[in-house]
Design an enzyme around this catalytic site. Structure first.
Site, PDB file in Angstrom:
ATOM      1  N   LYS A 166      43.236  39.076  44.512  1.00 58.28           N
ATOM      2  CA  LYS A 166      42.276  39.879  43.765  1.00 58.28           C
ATOM      3  C   LYS A 166      41.521  39.025  42.756  1.00 58.28           C
ATOM      4  CE  LYS A 166      42.962  43.856  45.712  1.00 58.28           C
ATOM      5  NZ  LYS A 166      41.973  44.287  46.710  1.00 58.28           N
ATOM      6  N   LYS A 266      39.407  51.110  56.682  1.00 52.54           N
ATOM      7  CA  LYS A 266      40.424  51.923  56.026  1.00 52.54           C
ATOM      8  C   LYS A 266      40.347  53.355  56.564  1.00 52.54           C
ATOM      9  CE  LYS A 266      41.105  49.247  51.858  1.00 52.54           C
ATOM     10  NZ  LYS A 266      40.284  48.045  51.979  1.00 52.54           N
TER      11      LYS A 266
HETATM   12  C1  0XW Z   1      42.153  49.085  48.840  1.00 50.18           C
HETATM   13  N1  0XW Z   1      42.716  47.899  48.240  1.00 50.18           N
HETATM   14  C2  0XW Z   1      42.198  47.691  46.915  1.00 50.18           C
HETATM   15  C3  0XW Z   1      44.155  48.208  48.203  1.00 50.18           C
HETATM   16  C4  0XW Z   1      44.729  47.123  48.890  1.00 50.18           C
HETATM   17  O1  0XW Z   1      44.880  46.125  47.932  1.00 50.18           O
HETATM   18  C5  0XW Z   1      43.654  46.679  49.868  1.00 50.18           C
HETATM   19  C6  0XW Z   1      42.533  46.717  49.041  1.00 50.18           C
HETATM   20  C7  0XW Z   1      41.161  46.279  49.439  1.00 50.18           C
HETATM   21  O2  0XW Z   1      40.211  46.474  48.700  1.00 50.18           O
HETATM   22  O3  0XW Z   1      40.953  45.702  50.489  1.00 50.18           O
HETATM   23 MG    MG Z   2      38.942  45.003  50.070  1.00 46.69          MG
END
Ligand code: 0XW
Ligand code: MG
Length: 367
Positions: A166, A266
């Protein structure tokens, strides 16, 4: 044919397994509110789905929104054949435009039910099992370079070979974070720097100048797709698009306009397994690799993701997460269970997991 006769909606708390989860722009949390749905049919068959939004600042969604949206369209699902995914989505769309994340929980539950009726695991229904198991990634919460390198060292020892690091705050600090992590990561480890759209265009331009030589992928540097395109033009880093890909049109733009070679898909953003499978197949046909997951979740989300991953060829996959390794509460006996950094999809019919309702208490509401 399995007519829906009842929908029960449960809420539960998912605490993060590694303390505080931190993303760009000060987004931090130690726990998340998750929502489970159980669909019951007149033939006695049941299916489970889950949606967990990752608070209210990851995308335009929140736990209360998922529950309110489900209570809005759930009555229209009574009497609908749960194994007819087209009819299920038509019933939801007929009452509520958008709200893909709320529809995702219902969609997953219907795939679970369809698999049970067909006596086949969901992976067999959405492309066929082409991977017996696959490597899992874990996210490294945004922190000091030392703490982030330490996380990678610890989780590498547990078998993890891919990390989503991150970033997305101050570019110079982010470059330090990435250098520290790259130094500690073993040769077989993949690194994805995920800014979660946290950099402004100017910050992203500065950032890529500082990190261009590192062996990393770069995920969603800026919020706007057009800013990501400019950044991609300034760096040799391979790019992954995530938050800004909601539709097939966005996916084509991610490849053709931005020049991204990968996309993070997602379930909640795409209306469940149905939308994610469509986008997976489109991405692969465009020659892109895919990251497969949800925003967050527990055992049921993990089971759904496992079937999507198992039905995706290894060569087409960038990364997969098993959120039930990131969270402490297990509603289905901590299944599917990863082993030494690798995941696999259950062999049983449907999602292949049994939810223990004793762990959930009373439903929030039922229709
Ligand atoms: C949705 N998130 C922030 C949660 C997991 O860390 C994966 C991630 C992303 O942004 O890819
Ligand atoms: Mg991401």
């Amino acid at each position: 044919m399995s007519q829906i006769v009842a929908i029960d909606v449960y809420g539960y708390e998912l605490t993060y397994a590694h303390g505080e989860y931190v993303m760009s722009s000060g987004r931090a949390a130690t726990s998340q509110e998750s929502t489970l749905v159980r669909i019951s049919c007149e033939d006695g068959e049941q299916g489970w789905g889950e949606v967990c939004t990752l608070a209210g600042t990851y995308w335009p969604a929140f736990a209360g929104g998922a529950r309110a949206a489900i209570s809005e369209f759930a009555p229209a699902l009574l009497g609908v054949d749960a194994t007819n995914l087209g009819a299920v989505h038509a019933a939801m769309d007929g009452l509520l435009m958008g709200h893909a994340y709320a529809k995702s929980a219902i969609d997953i539950a219907c795939w679970d039910l369809l698999g049970k009726k067909a006596a086949l695991p969901v992976a067999d229904l959405i492309g066929g099992r082409v991977q017996a198991d696959f490597p899992l990634y874990e996210a490294v919460p945004l922190s000091s370079p030392e703490a982030m390198a330490d996380f990678v060292a610890r989780r590498s020892a547990a078998g993890i070979t891919c990390f989503q690091v991150k970033v997305g705050n101050d570019p110079a600090d982010d470059a330090e974070r990435l250098r520290a992590v790259a130094k500690i990561a073993g040769p077989g480890t993949s690194l994805i720097a995920d800014a979660n759209g946290g950099w402004t265009l100017q910050q992203a331009v500065r950032a890529v100048r500082l990190i261009d030589e590192l062996p990393i992928y770069l995920e969603q540097p800026c919020q706007r797709i057009e800013d990501c395109r400019i950044v991609r033009g300034l760096t040799s880093l391979p790019m992954v698009m995530d938050e800004s890909v909601l539709t097939p049109r966005d996916l084509v733009a991610a490849k053709a306009d931005v020049g991204a070679g990968s996309v993070n898909l997602k379930l909640g953003r795409l209306g469940g397994l149905s939308g994610a499978r469509l986008m997976r197949d489109l991405a692969v046909s465009l020659g892109m690799s895919v990251s497969l997951e949800d925003a967050w979740g527990g055992d049921v989300t993990t089971a759904a993701v496992s079937h999507l991953a198992a039905s995706t060829a290894a060569a087409d996959m960038l990364s997969v997460s098993f959120f039930n390794d990131w969270t402490n509460e297990h509603v289905a006996g901590y299944r599917p269970r990863s082993r030494e950094g690798r995941g696999s999809a259950p062999a049983e019919a449907g999602l292949g997991v049994e939810v223990d309702t004793d762990r959930l208490g009373e439903p929030l509401f039922s229709v």
